[in-house]
Write a protein that holds these residues in place. Structure first.
Motif, PDB file in Angstrom:
ATOM      1  N   LEU A 119      17.285 -30.376  80.054  1.00 24.31           N
ATOM      2  CA  LEU A 119      16.121 -29.498  79.964  1.00 24.31           C
ATOM      3  C   LEU A 119      16.538 -28.286  79.148  1.00 24.31           C
ATOM      4  O   LEU A 119      17.485 -27.577  79.512  1.00 24.31           O
ATOM      5  N   HIS A 120      15.848 -28.048  78.036  1.00 27.38           N
ATOM      6  CA  HIS A 120      16.166 -26.925  77.156  1.00 27.38           C
ATOM      7  C   HIS A 120      15.008 -25.925  77.199  1.00 27.38           C
ATOM      8  O   HIS A 120      13.845 -26.317  77.054  1.00 27.38           O
ATOM      9  N   ILE A 121      15.326 -24.655  77.394  1.00 29.63           N
ATOM     10  CA  ILE A 121      14.314 -23.598  77.440  1.00 29.63           C
ATOM     11  C   ILE A 121      14.692 -22.546  76.398  1.00 29.63           C
ATOM     12  O   ILE A 121      15.821 -22.041  76.400  1.00 29.63           O
ATOM     13  N   ARG A 122      13.749 -22.195  75.525  1.00 25.84           N
ATOM     14  CA  ARG A 122      14.027 -21.216  74.475  1.00 25.84           C
ATOM     15  C   ARG A 122      12.876 -20.218  74.408  1.00 25.84           C
ATOM     16  O   ARG A 122      11.712 -20.606  74.258  1.00 25.84           O
ATOM     17  N   LEU A 123      13.217 -18.938  74.487  1.00 25.77           N
ATOM     18  CA  LEU A 123      12.242 -17.847  74.404  1.00 25.77           C
ATOM     19  C   LEU A 123      12.501 -17.072  73.110  1.00 25.77           C
ATOM     20  O   LEU A 123      13.561 -16.455  72.962  1.00 25.77           O
ATOM     21  N   THR A 124      11.543 -17.116  72.186  1.00 18.70           N
ATOM     22  CA  THR A 124      11.697 -16.456  70.890  1.00 18.70           C
ATOM     23  C   THR A 124      10.768 -15.257  70.794  1.00 18.70           C
ATOM     24  O   THR A 124       9.563 -15.378  71.032  1.00 18.70           O
ATOM     25  N   SER A 125      11.343 -14.113  70.449  1.00 15.95           N
ATOM     26  CA  SER A 125      10.598 -12.878  70.217  1.00 15.95           C
ATOM     27  C   SER A 125      10.599 -12.599  68.720  1.00 15.95           C
ATOM     28  O   SER A 125      11.669 -12.560  68.095  1.00 15.95           O
ATOM     29  N   HIS A 126       9.415 -12.410  68.151  1.00 18.13           N
ATOM     30  CA  HIS A 126       9.295 -12.128  66.713  1.00 18.13           C
ATOM     31  C   HIS A 126       8.577 -10.794  66.523  1.00 18.13           C
ATOM     32  O   HIS A 126       7.429 -10.632  66.948  1.00 18.13           O
TER      33      HIS A 126
END
Length: 299
Positions: A147-154
């Motif tokens: 399970l991969h979780i990625r939170l990207t802030s731009h």
């Protein structure tokens, strides 16, 4: 590759999706883009679904993987650069602003051997309450052999933004008193239960009471070793040099209305984070991704 089975479900007041792919099942709510549970067939859950959690609109959920952003914990305990981003004199909510907001489900699609689930939280027209910075958020969940979780802030604004954040992951364990965490030996940590003193970890971490620690300069890999379930949960982080480890133990759990008195026994939080001197500074048009991959393996 079989098509994932997706079922829209209602949990009291909240919309959610149950997604089955290969031998795994994910439950995720629209509010907060909040992973509620994840389990591989024939194994105990990896992500803990609190059976006393409440699913009310506008109320954060104590279970799964809450997204803490754009600050972690008590804002006043954050570095001044993070505090300065907020312009309101009203009391700041714990763990930021996005846990109780509805995110937009952009899609669920097969990619290679996995399934990709993507949520976005565009910058609101009127801004976030007391936080007028144009930063868009994307939460990507990938189900393959892990399970991969990625939170990207731009940062699409014209000013530099500084934030702290965490993927506040609740892991399911047989009994927290019998597990240990590997990968922390020799690290400094902040003992929040003892006047925020800095202490050095000696050996693996075992649990014998309430725990609330901020580990600094953490390695990419940490492991929860659970002998009773003959399982090791491996956590591989990216975009992070800090982690928070938390368990409320007996008295604190009794004070929580949305946790069973003995709920502390079956969970352990290891939060992949950007906190303290590991905060994120985003120049205009810059992005940062905080991620963790989670895998259960037999001992």
């Amino acid at each position: 590759m079989p098509t994932p089975h997706v079922e829209a479900v209602k949990l009291d007041e909240l919309n959610a999706w149950r997604i089955r792919h290969a031998q795994a099942e994910l439950l995720v709510a629209q509010q907060g883009a909040h992973i509620l549970s994840y389990q591989v067939d024939g194994q105990p859950p990896l992500i803990w679904l609190n059976d006393h959690a409440t699913f009310k609109a506008g109320k954060s959920i104590r279970a799964g993987v809450p997204v803490c952003w754009p600050w972690f914990g008590n804002l006043t305990r954050n570095p001044q650069s993070v505090q300065a981003m907020r312009v309101s004199n009203d009391p700041a909510t714990a763990h930021g602003l996005v846990r109780a907001m509805d995110w937009e489900l952009k899609g669920i699609e097969v990619q290679g051997e996995g399934v990709n689930v993507e949520f976005v939280l565009p910058y609101p027209e009127n801004g976030l309450s007391g936080w007028p910075h144009q930063v868009d958020l994307t939460l990507t969940i990938v189900m393959d052999e892990q399970l991969h979780i990625r939170l990207t802030s731009h940062n699409r604004g014209s000013e530099t933004v500084t934030l702290s954040q965490a993927l506040h992951s609740y892991f399911a364990v047989s009994d927290v008193r019998e597990v240990q965490v590997e990968g922390l030996d020799g690290l400094n940590y902040i003992e929040t239960l003892d006047d925020w003193k800095t202490v050095t970890q000696a050996g693996d971490l075992h649990f014998a009471g309430e725990t609330d620690r901020i580990y600094l300069d953490t390695p990419p890999k940490l492991s929860i070793v659970d002998p009773r379930w003959a399982r090791r949960i491996e956590l591989t982080s990216s975009g992070s040099r800090s982690a928070v480890i938390w368990n409320p133990w007996t008295e604190r759990a009794k004070a929580l209305s949305d946790m069973a008195d003995d709920g502390w026994q079956g969970m352990l939080c290891i939060e992949t984070a950007n906190v303290m001197d590991d905060v994120v500074t985003l120049l205009p048009q810059a992005s940062h991704t905080l991620g963790v991959s989670i895998c259960g393996k037999p001992l």
